[in-house]
Design an enzyme around this catalytic site. Structure first.
Site, short mmCIF file in Angstrom:
data_model
loop_
_atom_site.label_atom_id
_atom_site.label_comp_id
_atom_site.label_asym_id
_atom_site.label_seq_id
_atom_site.Cartn_x
_atom_site.Cartn_y
_atom_site.Cartn_z
N ASP A 40 6.17 -53.51 -20.70
CA ASP A 40 5.67 -52.71 -19.59
C ASP A 40 4.70 -53.51 -18.73
OD1 ASP A 40 3.62 -52.78 -21.47
OD2 ASP A 40 3.82 -50.69 -22.03
N ASN B 219 -1.65 -41.19 -28.33
CA ASN B 219 -0.83 -40.01 -27.98
C ASN B 219 0.63 -40.16 -28.41
OD1 ASN B 219 0.19 -41.80 -26.14
ND2 ASN B 219 -0.49 -40.70 -24.32
N HIS C 255 2.63 -42.74 -27.62
CA HIS C 255 3.52 -43.48 -26.71
C HIS C 255 3.96 -44.81 -27.33
CE1 HIS C 255 0.02 -45.63 -24.33
NE2 HIS C 255 0.35 -46.31 -25.38
N GLU D 80 5.22 -41.96 -22.28
CA GLU D 80 4.17 -41.00 -22.62
C GLU D 80 4.78 -39.70 -23.17
OE1 GLU D 80 1.35 -42.34 -22.65
OE2 GLU D 80 0.45 -42.70 -20.69
P1 PGA Z 1 -3.75 -50.61 -28.72
O1 PGA Z 1 -2.66 -49.96 -27.78
O2 PGA Z 1 -3.07 -51.67 -29.50
O3 PGA Z 1 -4.75 -51.20 -27.75
O4 PGA Z 1 -4.31 -49.54 -29.57
C1 PGA Z 1 -1.44 -49.62 -28.32
C2 PGA Z 1 -0.60 -48.93 -27.28
O5 PGA Z 1 -1.15 -48.26 -26.40
O6 PGA Z 1 0.63 -49.05 -27.35
#
Ligand code: PGA
Length: 236
Positions: A67, A136, A138, A143
């Protein structure tokens, strides 16, 4: 699904790096999807260490990032182009002309997203998708309330993601509101998936993702039906 429950981040990052290194050693021309965020940083550090010790050769791989934020220049310090260069690409011998990202600033973004999926297919499809997970649920920037059948596309970010990622910006107002992300369909087409989750903040969503119903409200729950998923999970 293979699940490694490990005691801490150190164990998680070494396990993930070891599995990714094995993938590259077994198939030196692997096509790999890479994540950004805090979780992969230590994994990339160990992959770079393996390269420096002469134990890993990235020259044959092709990279497709999961992404990118819309509206940021490729060289903006918060962009995922910049992150990948800092954390991995500048430290190992990946071919620069095979480091691909969804085009976050394309004039015709829908076309650019379709082209991204077509390019992944043209390279033979993803051998490995390495994933983190948001609080959340994702994966990539898919999302909650995601569309399981969607390919790469432009999506609005949820408030929870904006707040979670504000730590990488001066403040939450500076976090872009939209991103381009590989869709769930693109991720699920990978032959192998490795997901790393770390820390107490991910515990509840991981329980839902691994053991709860398969629902667009928890995008990572779709991984329950993928034939080759390895989850590395540290609660600490
Ligand atoms: P993080 O993010 O490794 O900073 O917790 C993971 C994500 O949002 O996929």
């Amino acid at each position: 699904m293979k699940l490694y429950q490990v005691p801490n981040y150190e164990a998680a990052r070494l396990k993930a790096a070891g599995l990714i290194a094995a993938q590259i050693n077994v198939k030196p021309d692997s096509v790999i999807a890479w994540p950004t965020g805090g979780t992969p940083v230590g994994v990339y550090e160990h992959l770079a260490a393996l390269y420096n010790r002469g134990e890993l050769d990235f020259s044959g791989i092709t990279s497709f990032n999961l992404d990118e934020y819309c509206g940021l220049a490729d060289d903006a310090p918060q962009s995922y182009h910049y992150f990948m260069d800092e954390q991995l690409f500048s430290k190992v011998n990946t071919a620069k002309d095979r480091q691909f990202f969804p085009d976050q600033n394309a004039v015709d973004i829908n076309q650019a997203c379709q082209d991204y999926d077509a390019k992944i297919a043209a390279y033979g499809g993803l051998d490995l998708a390495f994933l983190g997970i948001g609080v959340n649920g994702h994966i990539g920037f898919n999302e909650p309330d995601t569309v399981f059948s969607a390919g790469t596309r432009c999506v609005p970010l949820t408030e929870s993601t904006i707040q979670a990622n504000a730590r990488f910006f001066d403040n939450a107002d500076e976090v872009p509101r939209d991103a381009v992300t590989m869709g769930i369909k693109t991720i699920m087409s990978a032959k192998k998936i490795i997901l790393v989750a770390n820390g107490p903040a991910k515990r509840e969503i991981m329980e839902q993702a691994l053991c709860g119903p398969i629902t667009p409200d928890v995008p990572a729950s779709i991984l329950q039906v993928h034939p080759d998923v390895t989850v590395i999970w540290s609660h600490a």
